[in-house]
Scaffold this motif. Structure first.
Motif, short mmCIF file in Angstrom:
data_model
loop_
_atom_site.label_atom_id
_atom_site.label_comp_id
_atom_site.label_asym_id
_atom_site.label_seq_id
_atom_site.Cartn_x
_atom_site.Cartn_y
_atom_site.Cartn_z
N HIS A 136 0.83 -1.21 0.00
CA HIS A 136 0.00 0.00 0.00
C HIS A 136 0.86 1.26 0.00
N ILE A 137 1.97 1.24 0.72
CA ILE A 137 2.86 2.40 0.72
C ILE A 137 3.39 2.66 -0.68
N GLN A 138 3.77 1.60 -1.37
CA GLN A 138 4.28 1.76 -2.74
C GLN A 138 3.19 2.26 -3.69
N VAL A 139 2.01 1.59 -3.63
CA VAL A 139 0.92 1.92 -4.57
C VAL A 139 0.43 3.36 -4.36
N ASN A 140 0.30 3.75 -3.07
CA ASN A 140 -0.27 5.07 -2.76
C ASN A 140 0.79 6.17 -2.64
N LYS A 141 2.07 5.78 -2.83
CA LYS A 141 3.18 6.74 -2.69
C LYS A 141 3.08 7.50 -1.36
N SER A 142 2.91 6.73 -0.29
CA SER A 142 2.63 7.31 1.04
C SER A 142 3.90 7.82 1.70
N ILE A 143 4.00 9.14 1.78
CA ILE A 143 5.12 9.79 2.47
C ILE A 143 4.78 9.89 3.96
N GLY A 144 5.77 9.65 4.80
CA GLY A 144 5.55 9.78 6.25
C GLY A 144 4.97 8.55 6.89
N ILE A 145 4.77 7.49 6.13
CA ILE A 145 4.24 6.23 6.66
C ILE A 145 5.26 5.13 6.40
N ALA A 146 5.50 4.33 7.40
CA ALA A 146 6.45 3.21 7.28
C ALA A 146 5.75 1.90 7.60
N ALA A 147 6.38 0.82 7.17
CA ALA A 147 5.88 -0.52 7.45
C ALA A 147 6.93 -1.30 8.24
N ILE A 148 6.45 -2.28 9.00
CA ILE A 148 7.35 -3.29 9.58
C ILE A 148 7.10 -4.56 8.79
N ALA A 149 8.13 -5.04 8.11
CA ALA A 149 7.94 -6.21 7.25
C ALA A 149 9.30 -6.86 6.98
N SER A 150 9.30 -7.78 6.03
CA SER A 150 10.49 -8.59 5.74
C SER A 150 11.39 -7.93 4.70
N ASP A 151 12.61 -8.46 4.61
CA ASP A 151 13.54 -8.09 3.54
C ASP A 151 12.88 -8.24 2.17
N LEU A 152 12.18 -9.37 2.00
CA LEU A 152 11.56 -9.66 0.71
C LEU A 152 10.49 -8.63 0.38
N ALA A 153 9.74 -8.16 1.38
CA ALA A 153 8.72 -7.13 1.15
C ALA A 153 9.37 -5.83 0.68
N ALA A 154 10.48 -5.46 1.31
CA ALA A 154 11.19 -4.24 0.90
C ALA A 154 11.66 -4.34 -0.53
N GLU A 155 12.19 -5.51 -0.87
CA GLU A 155 12.68 -5.74 -2.23
C GLU A 155 11.53 -5.76 -3.23
N THR A 156 10.44 -6.45 -2.87
CA THR A 156 9.29 -6.61 -3.79
C THR A 156 8.63 -5.27 -4.09
N PHE A 157 8.55 -4.40 -3.07
CA PHE A 157 7.79 -3.15 -3.24
C PHE A 157 8.68 -1.91 -3.26
N SER A 158 9.97 -2.12 -3.51
CA SER A 158 10.93 -1.02 -3.74
C SER A 158 10.95 -0.01 -2.60
N LEU A 159 10.99 -0.51 -1.37
CA LEU A 159 11.05 0.36 -0.20
C LEU A 159 12.47 0.36 0.37
N ASN A 160 12.79 1.44 1.05
CA ASN A 160 14.10 1.60 1.67
C ASN A 160 14.03 1.17 3.13
N ILE A 161 14.94 0.31 3.56
CA ILE A 161 14.96 -0.12 4.97
C ILE A 161 15.66 0.94 5.81
N LEU A 162 14.91 1.51 6.76
CA LEU A 162 15.44 2.56 7.63
C LEU A 162 16.20 1.97 8.81
#
Length: 275
Positions: A136-162
């Motif tokens: 949802h963060i990727q699809v909605n381009k949500s700034i200021g919102i983070a997720a707790i998830a797996s390495d694979l989720a970060a890779e799959t949805f092009s998110l940066n691990i903070l």
């Protein structure tokens, strides 16, 4: 053999990771919103197997999943232990000071609660699935919102691990079971673990007697979980995992337990994945 696997959650979830690692990537994945839906996919023959979380080293048993396996007469044919590492992730070019909300599954939020005590400005929001939040963060381009998830989720949805591995207890392991509609012909030489369910008469010492029988038959009880019998208030069924060196010892114990219990069912015999 190429299989179709039903998982609770979406690609990038911990169930998806297990399906890749257990079956060595040779699977098609069916994404399901709930564990009940994974069972339906199996019963409707859309899926060959289910990957299902059954217990966590921190949170304990996922009791409804025991009931799903039992009620639908399914068979456990394998297990897998996954070291669950929770990572904080968001869209690129943000730091943790930019994050106002963190969304994730309630269990992930609970397991990472101590980390967020240092960030009182962040609001924690419960969601149905870890990887789904990342999507949802990727699809909605949500700034200021983070997720707790797996390495694979970060890779799959092009998110940066903070921040990596933000769970309070660093060794956080979940046991998953591999479930089918029916058992396969087993190789008794390699089978050294089984899951059983039994019911007992409500009298003093009945459970202790059963446990003594298991011990006498050279079985080691690795898990015991009671579940209420819905039709009979204040009576319980026991779900027990046992390991053994020789399959004949398990067969002997099962024969004795058939005489001692009011009901017994073998939920599966498989190879112990815990070294």
């Amino acid at each position: 053999m190429h299989k179709t696997v039903a998982i609770q959650g979406i690609k990038g979830s911990f169930h998806h990771i297990v399906s890749q690692q257990y079956f060595k990537n040779e699977v098609d994945v069916i994404e399901c919103p709930s564990f009940q839906d994974t069972v339906s996919a199996l019963l409707n023959e859309q899926a060959d197997v289910i990957v299902m979380a059954i217990e966590n080293s921190i949170a304990g048993s996922i009791i409804p999943n025991y009931a799903l396996i039992d009620a639908n007469n399914l068979q456990v044919v394998g297990e897998y232990y996954l070291d669950v590492q929770h990572h904080l992730m968001a869209l690129p070019n943000q730091s943790i000071s930019d994050i106002m909300e963190v969304h994730s599954h309630p269990m992930a939020l609970l397991q990472c609660a101590v980390f967020f005590k240092d960030y009182p400005h962040i609001k924690l929001v419960e969601a149905k699935d870890t990887a789904d939040v990342a999507k949802h963060i990727q699809v909605n381009k949500s700034i200021g919102i983070a997720a707790i998830a797996s390495d694979l989720a970060a890779e799959t949805f092009s998110l940066n691990i903070l921040n990596r591995s933000i769970q309070t207890i660093k060794h956080n392991e979940t046991r998953f079971v591999i479930v089918q509609r029916y058992s396969e012909e087993i190789n008794k030489e390699s089978i050294n673990k089984a899951s059983i369910k039994f019911e007992l008469e409500h009298k003093r010492g009945s459970l202790a007697t059963v446990l003594n029988v298991l011990s006498d038959c050279k079985l080691n009880v690795t898990k015991i979980q009671s579940l209420p019998i819905i039709e009979t208030p204040w009576k319980y069924a026991f779900f027990v995992d046992v390991t053994f060196a020789e399959y004949k010892d398990f067969e002997k114990a099962n024969t004795i337990l058939e005489l001692m219990t009011t009901h017994i069912k073998v939920l599966g015999a498989y190879k112990n994945a815990k070294k």
